[in-house]
Design a protein around this motif. Structure first.
Motif, short mmCIF file in Angstrom:
data_model
loop_
_atom_site.label_atom_id
_atom_site.label_comp_id
_atom_site.label_asym_id
_atom_site.label_seq_id
_atom_site.Cartn_x
_atom_site.Cartn_y
_atom_site.Cartn_z
N MET A 1 16.44 6.85 1.96
CA MET A 1 15.09 7.35 1.90
C MET A 1 14.10 6.74 2.78
O MET A 1 13.19 7.47 2.93
CB MET A 1 14.67 7.18 0.52
CG MET A 1 15.54 8.00 -0.68
SD MET A 1 15.86 9.90 -0.43
CE MET A 1 14.32 10.16 -0.90
N GLY A 2 14.28 5.64 3.48
CA GLY A 2 13.56 5.09 4.39
C GLY A 2 12.63 4.20 3.73
O GLY A 2 12.26 4.11 2.50
N ARG A 3 12.19 3.13 4.71
CA ARG A 3 11.07 1.92 4.22
C ARG A 3 9.94 2.68 3.62
O ARG A 3 9.38 2.10 2.69
CB ARG A 3 10.96 1.05 5.55
CG ARG A 3 10.07 -0.01 4.96
CD ARG A 3 10.17 -1.10 6.30
NE ARG A 3 9.03 -0.32 7.37
CZ ARG A 3 8.96 -0.76 8.53
NH1 ARG A 3 9.26 -1.89 8.97
NH2 ARG A 3 8.32 0.02 9.61
N ARG A 7 8.20 1.79 -0.08
CA ARG A 7 7.00 1.02 -0.23
C ARG A 7 6.12 1.86 -1.25
O ARG A 7 5.57 1.32 -2.19
CB ARG A 7 6.35 0.92 1.08
CG ARG A 7 5.07 0.12 0.79
CD ARG A 7 4.33 -0.13 2.18
NE ARG A 7 5.20 -1.07 2.94
CZ ARG A 7 4.77 -2.49 2.85
NH1 ARG A 7 3.72 -2.88 1.68
NH2 ARG A 7 5.39 -3.43 3.33
N PHE A 8 6.27 3.17 -0.94
CA PHE A 8 5.41 3.95 -1.64
C PHE A 8 5.90 4.29 -3.19
O PHE A 8 5.01 4.00 -4.23
CB PHE A 8 5.37 5.72 -1.13
CG PHE A 8 4.71 6.69 -2.01
CD1 PHE A 8 3.46 6.80 -1.73
CD2 PHE A 8 5.31 7.56 -2.70
CE1 PHE A 8 2.93 7.72 -2.41
CE2 PHE A 8 5.00 8.46 -3.47
CZ PHE A 8 3.60 8.55 -3.39
N TRP A 9 7.35 4.12 -3.27
CA TRP A 9 7.75 4.05 -4.56
C TRP A 9 7.44 2.90 -5.54
O TRP A 9 7.21 2.85 -6.52
CB TRP A 9 9.41 3.86 -4.55
CG TRP A 9 10.21 4.37 -5.72
CD1 TRP A 9 9.67 4.78 -6.98
CD2 TRP A 9 11.57 4.24 -5.82
NE1 TRP A 9 10.84 5.19 -7.88
CE2 TRP A 9 11.97 4.51 -7.33
CE3 TRP A 9 12.59 3.50 -5.30
CZ2 TRP A 9 13.18 4.50 -7.69
CZ3 TRP A 9 13.74 3.38 -5.49
CH2 TRP A 9 14.13 4.00 -6.82
N ALA A 10 7.37 1.80 -4.70
CA ALA A 10 7.08 0.26 -5.43
C ALA A 10 5.58 0.28 -5.85
O ALA A 10 5.30 0.02 -6.91
CB ALA A 10 7.18 -0.72 -4.43
N ARG A 67 -5.50 8.99 2.43
CA ARG A 67 -5.12 8.94 1.12
C ARG A 67 -4.49 7.76 0.52
O ARG A 67 -4.69 7.62 -0.62
CB ARG A 67 -3.79 10.23 1.12
CG ARG A 67 -4.30 11.50 1.39
CD ARG A 67 -3.08 12.39 1.60
NE ARG A 67 -3.39 13.87 1.71
CZ ARG A 67 -2.55 14.92 2.17
NH1 ARG A 67 -1.62 14.56 2.76
NH2 ARG A 67 -3.28 16.13 2.21
N VAL A 68 -3.98 6.79 1.30
CA VAL A 68 -3.80 5.54 0.84
C VAL A 68 -5.04 4.89 0.39
O VAL A 68 -4.94 4.13 -0.73
CB VAL A 68 -2.69 4.63 1.73
CG1 VAL A 68 -2.64 3.34 1.48
CG2 VAL A 68 -1.67 5.62 2.13
N LEU A 179 0.59 -0.63 -1.70
CA LEU A 179 0.39 0.76 -0.76
C LEU A 179 -0.24 0.57 0.57
O LEU A 179 -0.14 1.26 1.37
CB LEU A 179 -0.58 1.75 -1.70
CG LEU A 179 0.17 2.40 -2.97
CD1 LEU A 179 -0.91 3.18 -3.74
CD2 LEU A 179 1.56 3.11 -2.54
N LEU A 180 -0.77 -0.78 0.67
CA LEU A 180 -1.83 -1.09 2.00
C LEU A 180 -0.92 -0.87 3.08
O LEU A 180 -1.35 -0.68 4.39
CB LEU A 180 -2.54 -2.40 1.78
CG LEU A 180 -3.48 -2.25 0.84
CD1 LEU A 180 -4.20 -3.74 0.55
CD2 LEU A 180 -4.81 -1.24 1.24
#
Length: 435
Positions: A1-3, A7-10, A67-68, A179-180
Motif C-alpha cells: 500500500m506504500g509508505r 504513515r497515514f494509517w499509523a 489537510r495534514v 502525520l507530520l
C-alpha cells in the motif's frame, strides 16, 4: 500500500485509540453525574451537533487548506479539551453541562479531522485499492478503538474517572505528530487539469456559500447521491437513538457492571474486524449493490434481536452482528462515494455525506432518550424496524450509486493500465541508443 499510506494509517490508529477511550469514558462520566436517560442521551446529541453546525463549512476549509496541518491542529485541540475535563473531575467541579461543553469541543475538532482524512485517502491509496485501504483503516480503527480503547477506558475509569481522559489526550497528540511526515503532494486537494491557476486566483474571494453550493449541486444534480443520503439520515438517526441509551441498556437492562461496559461494547469489534477483513471478498462475489442490501438488512434484524435479547450474552451476540453489518456496509458505501466524487470537491461532498448522517443524529438521540424513558428495550427494536422500511424505499437509489462507482473504478483501472502499456511501448530496446 506504500509508505505514505502506512504513515497515514499509523496516525489514524493513535487517534482511533483516543476516540475509543472518549466514547466509553464520557458516557460513564455522564452516568456518574446523572441517572436521567434524557440527560445521558443529551451527550450523544451534543456529540453529533457539530456536524450540523459546522460540517458544510468544514468541507470548504478541507478543500482549501493543507489537510495534514489541519488534522494536526485539531488533534492537539481535542487533547487540550480532555485535559481540561480531567482537571474538573479531579477538583470536583465536573457537571453534566461541562461534560457537554467538552464533548462539543472534541467533536468540532473531529469534524475537521475526519473530513480531511477522508478527502486525502484517494490520493494516498494505490489505484484500484481504495476499498482495501478503507478496509485497513476501519480494521485498524476497530482494533484500537473497540478492542483496546474501550476496554482500557472502562478499566481506568474503575480506578479513577479522570485517568482515561488523560491517557486519551496523549493518544491524540501522538497521532498528530505521526502525520507530520506526509509529503506535500497529498496535503492539498487535487485540481482539474488546466483549472489550477484560475481556481487559485479566485480562491481568496470565493464565498463560502458558493463553495458549499458547488458541493451540494454535485450531490443533488451531478450524481445519484441525494436519495442515498436521505436513507443515510434515517439509518443514522435510528442507530444513534440506540447508542444514546446504550450505557443504560447495558448497565441497567442487561446488568453489566460499569467496569465491563467497554468490554461489552468491544464485542461488536469482533464483528467489525471480521467485516473489515472480508468485505472486499464479499463485494468481489456479490457486487456492491447486493452486498449493501444484504448488510443493511442484517443490521436491521440484529438490532431488533438486541432489543428482545433475554440476557447480556444474547445481546452481545446481536451486538457483534451489528458491528459486522454496519462496518462492512460503511466501507462499501464510503469507497463508492470516494470513487464518484472529483478530488477538488471531495471535502465538500464528504461534508454533505457526513452532515446528512451525523447532522440529524441529535434528533435521533433525543428520540431515543424519550422512548427510553418509557422502556429501554423499545429503542433498538424501533431502530431496526425503521431502518428496514427505509432500506426498501431507497433500494433503487442504492443500485444507481453502486453502478456509478463500478463504472468509475473500471475507468480508473483502464487508465492506469494504459499508462503502464505506454511506458512499455516507449522503453528503448537493448542497443537502440547505440544504433
Amino acid at each position: 500500500m506504500g509508505r505514505d499510506f502506512h504513515r497515514f494509517w499509523a496516525g489514524s490508529l493513535s487517534s482511533n485509540l483516543g476516540d475509543g477511550m472518549t466514547l466509553v469514558a464520557l458516557p460513564l462520566v455522564a452516568a456518574m453525574l446523572t441517572n436521567d436517560p434524557l440527560l445521558v442521551a443529551g451527550l450523544t446529541a451534543v456529540r453529533f451537533l457539530p456536524w450540523l453546525l459546522v460540517g458544510l463549512v468544514a468541507g470548504v476549509v478541507v478543500d482549501r487548506v493543507d489537510r495534514v496541518r489541519l488534522m494536526v491542529l485539531t488533534n492537539v485541540g481535542r487533547g487540550g479539551a480532555l485535559v481540561a475535563l480531567s482537571l474538573l473531575i479531579v477538583t470536583g467541579h465536573a457537571s453534566i453541562w461541562a461534560l457537554y461543553a467538552v464533548m462539543f469541543t472534541v467533536m468540532v475538532c473531529e469534524v475537521f479531522y475526519d473530513l480531511a482524512g477522508q478527502a486525502m485517502l484517494p490520493d494516498i491509496a494505490p489505484v484500484g485499492a481504495l476499498e482495501r485501504a478503507n478496509s485497513r483503516l476501519v480494521g485498524g480503527r476497530t482494533v484500537t478503538q473497540q478492542f483496546a480503547g474501550g476496554p482500557i477506558a472502562g478499566f481506568l475509569f474503575a480506578v479513577a474517572a479522570f485517568l482515561p481522559l488523560a491517557v486519551n489526550a496523549g493518544a491524540y497528540v501522538l497521532g498528530a505528530l505521526v502525520l507530520l511526515g506526509l509529503p506535500l503532494a497529498v496535503r492539498r486537494p487535487r485540481r482539474p487539469e488546466g483549472c489550477a491557476e484560475e481556481r487559485e486566483g479566485k480562491g481568496a474571494v470565493r464565498s463560502v456559500l458558493g463553495d458549499i453550493g458547488e458541493g451540494l449541486a454535485f450531490v443533488f444534480r451531478g450524481s445519484s447521491l441525494g436519495p442515498v443520503l436521505a436513507f443515510n439520515v434515517v439509518m443514522n438517526m435510528a442507530f444513534v437513538a440506540q447508542s444514546s441509551v446504550m450505557v443504560l441498556l447495558v448497565r441497567d437492562h442487561f446488568g453489566v457492571p460499569a467496569a465491563l461496559y467497554g468490554v461489552f461494547l468491544g464485542t461488536s469489534a469482533v464483528g467489525a474486524l471480521l467485516g473489515a477483513t472480508t468485505v472486499s471478498r464479499i463485494v468481489g462475489r456479490l457486487g456492491r449493490f447486493r452486498t449493501e442490501m444484504a448488510l443493511f438488512t442484517l443490521a436491521s434484524v440484529a438490532s431488533v434481536a438486541f432489543g428482545l435479547a433475554p440476557n447480556a450474552y444474547a445481546a452481545a451476540v446481536a451486538w457483534t452482528v451489528i458491528g459486522f453489518a454496519l462496518t462492512s456496509s460503511n466501507i462499501v458505501m464510503l469507497s463508492a462515494i470516494q470513487l464518484i466524487v472529483p478530488g477538488a470537491q471531495m471535502g465538500r461532498v464528504m461534508s454533505c455525506v457526513q452532515v446528512s448522517g451525523a447532522g440529524f443524529s441529535p434528533i435521533g438521540a433525543l428520540l431515543g432518550g424519550a422512548l427510553g424513558r418509557v422502556e429501554l428495550s423499545y429503542v433498538p427494536v424501533a431502530a431496526g424496524v425503521v431502518v428496514l422500511v427505509a432500506l426498501l424505499l431507497s433500494a433503487s437509489a442504492l443500485r444507481r450509486v453502486t453502478a456509478q462507482a463500478d463504472e468509475h473504478e473500471a475507468a480508473a483501472m483502464a487508465e492506469a493500465s494504459g499508462k503502464v502499456a505506454d511506458l512499455g511501448e516507449h522503453e528503448p530496446e537493448v542497443g537502440q541508443e547505440e544504433k
